[in-house]
Design an enzyme around this catalytic site. Structure first.
Site, PDB file in Angstrom:
ATOM      1  N   ILE A  49       3.348  11.607  -0.368  1.00  0.00           N
ATOM      2  CA  ILE A  49       3.270  10.146  -0.459  1.00  0.00           C
ATOM      3  C   ILE A  49       4.675   9.541  -0.475  1.00  0.00           C
ATOM      4  CG2 ILE A  49       2.600   8.222  -1.988  1.00  0.00           C
ATOM      5  CD1 ILE A  49       0.071   9.875  -2.674  1.00  0.00           C
ATOM      6  N   GLY A  90       0.857  -1.179   0.000  1.00  0.00           N
ATOM      7  CA  GLY A  90       0.000   0.000   0.000  1.00  0.00           C
ATOM      8  C   GLY A  90       0.889   1.223   0.000  1.00  0.00           C
ATOM      9  N   CYS A  91       0.462   2.266  -0.751  1.00  0.00           N
ATOM     10  CA  CYS A  91       1.324   3.442  -0.880  1.00  0.00           C
ATOM     11  C   CYS A  91       1.176   4.393   0.299  1.00  0.00           C
ATOM     12  CB  CYS A  91       1.033   4.176  -2.181  1.00  0.00           C
ATOM     13  SG  CYS A  91       1.678   3.301  -3.607  1.00  0.00           S
ATOM     14  N   VAL A  92       0.027   4.351   0.957  1.00  0.00           N
ATOM     15  CA  VAL A  92      -0.177   5.287   2.066  1.00  0.00           C
ATOM     16  C   VAL A  92      -0.510   4.510   3.333  1.00  0.00           C
ATOM     17  CG1 VAL A  92      -1.558   7.181   2.959  1.00  0.00           C
ATOM     18  CG2 VAL A  92      -0.914   7.142   0.565  1.00  0.00           C
TER      19      VAL A  92
END
Lengths: 106, 168
Positions: free
Chosen positions: B38, A104-106
């Protein structure tokens, strides 16, 4: 893929050092795994709270939670998570809890 | 140096893990702020040391009054696939921002303010650019409390030493 011994039991690890089969994990392995992953030891109640949460999320959803998810739902804040697992809470906790690395990126 | 030696040193460099990143956020639109955030958050999640340097319009992302009003740029943004003249119509930027914020929320990605606060909690450093702060006449107390310091570009390079610099 490699095999290693934790708490005297042979387990299979992938190239990044995560468990191939989470069912091979047992709580007795956690202290040795923590040392292998560079997690400050001895493991505290807060560490265990995170490890158990990681496993229950994994078995419920098929993937471990990201740091943001952990901070929101595990009852341990993001700040505390980084104190408990300085080199990346979700990654280290997953390694120590015997589940695959969360994606997952976040 | 022979080609073989060059190849070998390239391979070594490629295999060395990244240990520190310093990310520059220089623009103030939603689509120009999120990527840097991010990347910083993702670096910390991997145990990589991270510092964020906010310069020029990027300062809006750490400005108390502006942080909640970051908008999508709808003019001169071909990626949105709407005609440039339409992007300039009143309300289009607000509408597009609302739409994107909704999409972002659906993916459970935090809003910019919450995200910046969370990144600070991960132990990443947040820094404002002194030249930009002076240029815009911004006072230190106009920046959010999580900002560690307002620094010069020289101090930024000192801090970035030994790591990677990412400009967004």
């Amino acid at each position: 893929m490699t095999t290693k011994h934790f708490a005297g039991i042979e387990v299979e690890l992938n190239d990044e050092g995560f468990f191939v089969d989470p069912a091979q994990w047992s709580e007795a392995m956690a202290p040795e795994l923590a040392e292998a992953w560079g997690i400050p030891t001895p493991l505290t109640d807060k560490h265990w709270q995170v490890l158990r949460f990681m496993r229950s999320e994994y078995f419920e959803k098929g993937t471990g939670p990201t740091v943001r998810k952990l901070g929101k739902t595990s009852g341990v804040t993001v700040k505390e998570l980084y104190q408990l697992f300085p080199k990346g809470p979700a990654k280290l906790a997953a390694g120590c809890a015997g589940i695959p690395k969360p994606r997952g990126c976040v | 140096m022979t080609i073989t030696q060059q190849d070998a040193s390239d391979a070594t460099a490629a295999a060395a893990p990244i240990e520190k990143v310093s990310i520059v956020i220089s623009k103030g639109s939603l689509e120009e702020i999120y990527p840097g955030l991010i990347m910083a958050n993702g670096a910390r999640a991997e145990g990589i040391e991270a510092n964020l340097f906010f310069t020029f319009f990027g300062l809006d992302a750490i400005h108390k009054k502006r942080i909640d009003h970051i908008k999508v740029a709808t003019v001169g943004n071909p990626g949105l696939h709407i005609p440039t003249w339409a992007g300039g119509l009143p309300g289009v930027s607000a509408l597009m921002t609302k739409y994107m914020e909704h999409q972002i929320e659906e993916l459970d990605i935090p809003g910019i303010k919450e995200f910046v606060e969370m990144i600070s909690d991960t132990g990443a450093g947040l820094y404002g650019c002194l030249a930009s702060v002076d240029l815009f006449g911004i006072e230190r107390d106009e920046l959010i409390d999580q900002v560690d310091d307002v620094i010069t570009v020289g101090e930024f390079y000192e801090m970035a030493a030994g790591g990677q610099i990412i400009f967004t």
